[in-house]
Scaffold this motif. Structure first.
Motif, PDB file in Angstrom:
ATOM      1  N   ASP A  13     -61.996  64.029  -6.309  1.00  0.00           N
ATOM      2  CA  ASP A  13     -61.274  65.232  -5.784  1.00  0.00           C
ATOM      3  C   ASP A  13     -62.206  66.950  -6.203  1.00  0.00           C
ATOM      4  OD1 ASP A  13     -59.280  64.099  -3.924  1.00  0.00           O
ATOM      5  OD2 ASP A  13     -57.869  64.942  -5.443  1.00  0.00           O
ATOM      6  N   GLU A  14     -63.044  67.176  -7.885  1.00  0.00           N
ATOM      7  CA  GLU A  14     -63.417  68.264  -7.965  1.00  0.00           C
ATOM      8  C   GLU A  14     -64.929  68.231  -7.473  1.00  0.00           C
ATOM      9  OE1 GLU A  14     -63.811  67.435 -12.617  1.00  0.00           O
ATOM     10  OE2 GLU A  14     -60.946  67.683 -12.596  1.00  0.00           O
ATOM     11  N   LEU A  15     -65.276  66.737  -7.509  1.00  0.00           N
ATOM     12  CA  LEU A  15     -66.662  66.585  -7.301  1.00  0.00           C
ATOM     13  C   LEU A  15     -66.858  67.259  -5.378  1.00  0.00           C
ATOM     14  CD1 LEU A  15     -68.460  64.077  -8.784  1.00  0.00           C
ATOM     15  CD2 LEU A  15     -68.575  66.390  -9.591  1.00  0.00           C
ATOM     16  N   VAL A  16     -66.039  66.734  -5.118  1.00  0.00           N
ATOM     17  CA  VAL A  16     -66.178  66.945  -3.584  1.00  0.00           C
ATOM     18  C   VAL A  16     -65.487  69.046  -3.515  1.00  0.00           C
ATOM     19  CG1 VAL A  16     -64.048  66.893  -1.611  1.00  0.00           C
ATOM     20  CG2 VAL A  16     -64.648  65.084  -2.559  1.00  0.00           C
ATOM     21  N   GLU A  17     -64.957  69.041  -4.161  1.00  0.00           N
ATOM     22  CA  GLU A  17     -64.774  71.141  -3.893  1.00  0.00           C
ATOM     23  C   GLU A  17     -65.968  70.577  -4.293  1.00  0.00           C
ATOM     24  OE1 GLU A  17     -62.256  73.552  -6.711  1.00  0.00           O
ATOM     25  OE2 GLU A  17     -61.124  72.343  -5.308  1.00  0.00           O
ATOM     26  N   MET A  18     -66.917  70.998  -5.141  1.00  0.00           N
ATOM     27  CA  MET A  18     -68.305  71.165  -6.254  1.00  0.00           C
ATOM     28  C   MET A  18     -69.306  71.079  -4.460  1.00  0.00           C
ATOM     29  SD  MET A  18     -67.270  70.458  -9.455  1.00  0.00           S
ATOM     30  CE  MET A  18     -68.384  72.034 -10.559  1.00  0.00           C
ATOM     31  N   GLU A  19     -68.713  70.451  -3.986  1.00  0.00           N
ATOM     32  CA  GLU A  19     -69.740  69.566  -2.624  1.00  0.00           C
ATOM     33  C   GLU A  19     -70.694  69.017  -3.482  1.00  0.00           C
ATOM     34  OE1 GLU A  19     -71.027  74.122  -0.740  1.00  0.00           O
ATOM     35  OE2 GLU A  19     -68.765  74.004  -0.125  1.00  0.00           O
ATOM     36  N   TYR A  20     -70.502  68.020  -4.527  1.00  0.00           N
ATOM     37  CA  TYR A  20     -71.217  67.448  -4.461  1.00  0.00           C
ATOM     38  C   TYR A  20     -71.565  65.647  -3.984  1.00  0.00           C
ATOM     39  CZ  TYR A  20     -73.068  70.138  -8.932  1.00  0.00           C
ATOM     40  OH  TYR A  20     -73.656  71.203  -9.429  1.00  0.00           O
ATOM     41  N   VAL A  21     -69.969  65.393  -3.361  1.00  0.00           N
ATOM     42  CA  VAL A  21     -69.623  64.087  -2.592  1.00  0.00           C
ATOM     43  C   VAL A  21     -69.263  64.400  -1.862  1.00  0.00           C
ATOM     44  CG1 VAL A  21     -70.058  62.825  -4.620  1.00  0.00           C
ATOM     45  CG2 VAL A  21     -67.661  63.325  -4.178  1.00  0.00           C
ATOM     46  N   VAL A  22     -69.240  63.675  -0.800  1.00  0.00           N
ATOM     47  CA  VAL A  22     -67.958  63.656   0.267  1.00  0.00           C
ATOM     48  C   VAL A  22     -66.885  62.586   0.855  1.00  0.00           C
ATOM     49  CG1 VAL A  22     -69.344  65.860   1.630  1.00  0.00           C
ATOM     50  CG2 VAL A  22     -69.992  63.344   2.552  1.00  0.00           C
ATOM     51  N   ARG A  23     -66.509  62.642   1.372  1.00  0.00           N
ATOM     52  CA  ARG A  23     -65.015  60.637   1.425  1.00  0.00           C
ATOM     53  C   ARG A  23     -66.230  60.598   3.269  1.00  0.00           C
ATOM     54  NH1 ARG A  23     -61.669  63.406  -1.775  1.00  0.00           N
ATOM     55  NH2 ARG A  23     -60.297  61.932  -3.846  1.00  0.00           N
ATOM     56  N   ARG A  24     -66.132  59.977   3.011  1.00  0.00           N
ATOM     57  CA  ARG A  24     -66.838  58.798   4.461  1.00  0.00           C
ATOM     58  C   ARG A  24     -65.878  57.884   5.256  1.00  0.00           C
ATOM     59  NH1 ARG A  24     -72.762  60.979   4.371  1.00  0.00           N
ATOM     60  NH2 ARG A  24     -72.813  62.701   5.025  1.00  0.00           N
ATOM     61  N   PRO A  25     -65.462  57.399   6.110  1.00  0.00           N
ATOM     62  CA  PRO A  25     -64.393  55.451   6.455  1.00  0.00           C
ATOM     63  C   PRO A  25     -66.522  54.955   5.874  1.00  0.00           C
ATOM     64  CG  PRO A  25     -64.768  57.523   8.586  1.00  0.00           C
ATOM     65  CD  PRO A  25     -65.340  58.808   7.028  1.00  0.00           C
ATOM     66  N   ASP A  26     -65.479  54.202   5.755  1.00  0.00           N
ATOM     67  CA  ASP A  26     -66.244  52.999   5.389  1.00  0.00           C
ATOM     68  C   ASP A  26     -66.846  52.441   6.607  1.00  0.00           C
ATOM     69  OD1 ASP A  26     -67.391  50.467   4.065  1.00  0.00           O
ATOM     70  OD2 ASP A  26     -66.142  50.476   2.472  1.00  0.00           O
ATOM     71  N   PRO A  27     -67.909  52.327   7.002  1.00  0.00           N
ATOM     72  CA  PRO A  27     -68.405  51.411   8.369  1.00  0.00           C
ATOM     73  C   PRO A  27     -67.822  50.211   7.616  1.00  0.00           C
ATOM     74  CG  PRO A  27     -70.308  51.810   6.984  1.00  0.00           C
ATOM     75  CD  PRO A  27     -68.610  52.244   5.533  1.00  0.00           C
ATOM     76  N   THR A  28     -67.867  49.514   6.938  1.00  0.00           N
ATOM     77  CA  THR A  28     -67.136  47.646   6.814  1.00  0.00           C
ATOM     78  C   THR A  28     -65.560  47.468   6.742  1.00  0.00           C
ATOM     79  OG1 THR A  28     -66.879  47.793   4.526  1.00  0.00           O
ATOM     80  CG2 THR A  28     -69.422  47.419   5.730  1.00  0.00           C
ATOM     81  N   ASP A  29     -65.087  48.462   6.906  1.00  0.00           N
ATOM     82  CA  ASP A  29     -63.412  48.547   6.491  1.00  0.00           C
ATOM     83  C   ASP A  29     -63.162  50.365   7.016  1.00  0.00           C
ATOM     84  OD1 ASP A  29     -60.678  48.329   6.244  1.00  0.00           O
ATOM     85  OD2 ASP A  29     -61.175  47.659   4.250  1.00  0.00           O
ATOM     86  N   GLY A  30     -62.527  49.951   8.479  1.00  0.00           N
ATOM     87  CA  GLY A  30     -61.919  51.229   8.901  1.00  0.00           C
ATOM     88  C   GLY A  30     -60.922  52.310   7.824  1.00  0.00           C
ATOM     89  N   ARG A  31     -59.761  51.263   7.016  1.00  0.00           N
ATOM     90  CA  ARG A  31     -59.263  51.838   5.928  1.00  0.00           C
ATOM     91  C   ARG A  31     -59.628  52.763   4.901  1.00  0.00           C
ATOM     92  NH1 ARG A  31     -55.922  46.170   5.473  1.00  0.00           N
ATOM     93  NH2 ARG A  31     -58.313  45.879   4.543  1.00  0.00           N
ATOM     94  N   ALA A  32     -60.438  52.243   5.053  1.00  0.00           N
ATOM     95  CA  ALA A  32     -60.959  52.116   3.338  1.00  0.00           C
ATOM     96  C   ALA A  32     -62.064  53.327   3.761  1.00  0.00           C
ATOM     97  CB  ALA A  32     -61.601  51.283   2.336  1.00  0.00           C
ATOM     98  N   LYS A  33     -62.813  54.394   2.384  1.00  0.00           N
ATOM     99  CA  LYS A  33     -63.733  55.714   2.153  1.00  0.00           C
ATOM    100  C   LYS A  33     -64.089  54.632   1.298  1.00  0.00           C
ATOM    101  CE  LYS A  33     -61.337  58.336   4.505  1.00  0.00           C
ATOM    102  NZ  LYS A  33     -61.719  58.549   6.219  1.00  0.00           N
ATOM    103  N   LEU A  34     -65.826  55.363   1.946  1.00  0.00           N
ATOM    104  CA  LEU A  34     -66.882  55.818   0.522  1.00  0.00           C
ATOM    105  C   LEU A  34     -66.969  57.355   0.334  1.00  0.00           C
ATOM    106  CD1 LEU A  34     -69.440  53.847   2.140  1.00  0.00           C
ATOM    107  CD2 LEU A  34     -68.519  53.085   0.794  1.00  0.00           C
ATOM    108  N   ILE A  35     -67.426  57.109  -0.809  1.00  0.00           N
ATOM    109  CA  ILE A  35     -67.497  57.916  -2.208  1.00  0.00           C
ATOM    110  C   ILE A  35     -68.951  58.385  -1.164  1.00  0.00           C
ATOM    111  CG2 ILE A  35     -67.656  60.224  -3.670  1.00  0.00           C
ATOM    112  CD1 ILE A  35     -64.976  58.791  -2.176  1.00  0.00           C
ATOM    113  N   VAL A  36     -69.706  59.393  -0.852  1.00  0.00           N
ATOM    114  CA  VAL A  36     -71.288  59.561  -0.368  1.00  0.00           C
ATOM    115  C   VAL A  36     -71.568  60.761  -1.518  1.00  0.00           C
ATOM    116  CG1 VAL A  36     -73.038  59.334   1.305  1.00  0.00           C
ATOM    117  CG2 VAL A  36     -71.407  58.075   1.310  1.00  0.00           C
ATOM    118  N   LEU A  37     -72.911  60.926  -2.181  1.00  0.00           N
ATOM    119  CA  LEU A  37     -73.541  61.722  -2.154  1.00  0.00           C
ATOM    120  C   LEU A  37     -73.944  62.912  -1.316  1.00  0.00           C
ATOM    121  CD1 LEU A  37     -75.664  60.135  -4.959  1.00  0.00           C
ATOM    122  CD2 LEU A  37     -73.989  62.009  -5.869  1.00  0.00           C
ATOM    123  N   THR A  38     -73.604  64.079  -1.364  1.00  0.00           N
ATOM    124  CA  THR A  38     -74.788  65.623  -0.878  1.00  0.00           C
ATOM    125  C   THR A  38     -76.121  65.591  -0.823  1.00  0.00           C
ATOM    126  OG1 THR A  38     -73.921  67.128  -1.645  1.00  0.00           O
ATOM    127  CG2 THR A  38     -72.673  66.216  -0.040  1.00  0.00           C
TER     128      THR A  38
END
Length: 142
Positions: A73-98
């Protein structure tokens, strides 16, 4: 009666070295213009280029998913990462570097390279190789 100085145990020395190097890495990254806290390294040290699930990050850092979620959450707020849907599982999220997150990781790698060079300068090539060999031997037992 004067006290005799106690020699530090190997475990204490390893712990101190770990802390010192961790803070030096954060100092280098912050100095390169990427503010963060030492605890954020739990994410940066293991996030995969394609992104990682929160549960994977938590397991790899030996922390609860809730604690890892707070760091993310802190890193999302600082714009270092984002949460994206996991293409292999629609219910899960991936944490991805910006882009900013990737630049931060690059600053960390550059800092680690400088620290490695410092270790070689202190121990010599042979001493550094021996340190790596012995540490690998210890880690292979874990």
């Amino acid at each position: 009666m004067p006290s005799v100085p106690q020699e530090l145990s190997t475990v204490s020395m390893l712990g101190r070295a770990y802390s010192l190097l961790g803070f030096q890495i954060v100092d280098g990254v912050v100095g390169a213009g990427f503010p963060q806290k030492p605890s954020h390294s739990a994410v940066f040290a293991q996030i995969k280029p394609e992104g990682s699930r929160l549960t994977e990050l938590a397991r790899g850092a030996n922390m609860t998913p809730q604690a890892m979620g707070e760091l993310v959450d802190e890193l999302v707020e600082m714009e270092y990462v984002v949460r994206r849907p996991d293409p292999t599982d629609g219910r899960a999220k991936l944490i991805v570097l910006t882009e900013k997150g990737n630049a931060c990781v690059a600053a960390g790698i550059a800092t680690i390279t400088t620290l490695e060079e410092s270790i070689t300068a202190i121990l010599g090539e042979r001493g550094h190789r021996e340190l790596r060999r012995l540490l690998k031997r210890l880690l292979d037992q874990g």
